[in-house]
Design a protein around this motif. Structure first.
Motif, short mmCIF file in Angstrom:
data_model
loop_
_atom_site.label_atom_id
_atom_site.label_comp_id
_atom_site.label_asym_id
_atom_site.label_seq_id
_atom_site.Cartn_x
_atom_site.Cartn_y
_atom_site.Cartn_z
N LYS A 4 -2.27 0.87 5.64
CA LYS A 4 -3.63 0.91 5.10
C LYS A 4 -4.19 2.26 5.52
O LYS A 4 -4.26 2.56 6.71
N GLY A 45 -8.58 1.10 -3.22
CA GLY A 45 -9.92 0.52 -3.16
C GLY A 45 -10.94 1.63 -2.99
O GLY A 45 -10.75 2.55 -2.21
N SER A 105 0.28 1.45 -3.24
CA SER A 105 0.35 0.16 -3.94
C SER A 105 -1.03 -0.31 -4.40
O SER A 105 -1.14 -0.98 -5.41
N THR A 106 -2.08 0.01 -3.64
CA THR A 106 -3.44 -0.39 -4.01
C THR A 106 -4.41 0.74 -3.70
O THR A 106 -4.18 1.54 -2.79
N GLY A 141 -1.76 4.16 -7.88
CA GLY A 141 -0.85 3.13 -7.43
C GLY A 141 0.44 3.12 -8.24
O GLY A 141 0.42 3.26 -9.46
#
Length: 149
Positions: free
Chosen positions: A50, A135, A132-133, A91
């Motif tokens: 993260k 935000g 992958s993500t 991503g």
């Protein structure tokens, strides 16, 4: 917190091939998780990350590491001569590594990278994460949260 350094690699495709555009990001927060995932899900998904990246908003433009941030479609639609001046988080295409890598565009078909640059980096460096993500951008505390595997 916000003491780590990573290098983001943005992938740009043309008819001639793929070029990777690296950007070094200082003062980010990188949290990696290996052991817990190995125990819960097995070795296949053992490495996750993260990444928290702060940004500055000036006159409506999000800036990271002195470069304007663009959405993935806007970034990919740029002319090739504009790519060194901006960055994106996409991503499934872009990736990041812990630490610094030279901020020089990398040609994927260079013979030094037998199976491509991403494969080379995976085999020669620790802490390599495919995005992958994504935000954000979050406004209360201006930052992006980038997930990696």
């Amino acid at each position: 917190m916000y003491t780590d350094t990573v290098t983001i690699f943005n992938k740009y495709k043309t008819a001639q091939g793929i070029t990777w555009y690296p950007t070094i990001l200082h003062n980010v927060d990188l949290n990696t998780d290996k052991g817990a995932n190995v125990a819960k899900t097995g070795l296949e998904s053992a490495d996750t990350a993260k990444l928290h990246v702060r940004y500055v908003l000036t006159d409506g433009v999000i800036t990271i590491a002195g470069k304007p941030h663009k959405g993935p479609k806007e970034w990919a639609a740029q002319a090739v001569d504009k790519l060194d001046g901006s960055l994106t988080f996409t991503g499934g295409l872009d990736f990041f590594i812990r630490g610094e890598y030279a901020e020089v565009p990398v040609i994927d078909t260079d013979p030094a990278y037998k199976n491509g640059f991403y494969d080379y980096i995976n085999k020669t460096h620790d802490d390599v994460f495919l995005i992958s993500t994504v935000g954000g951008p979050y406004k209360l505390i201006p930052h992006f949260e980038i997930g990696g595997k």
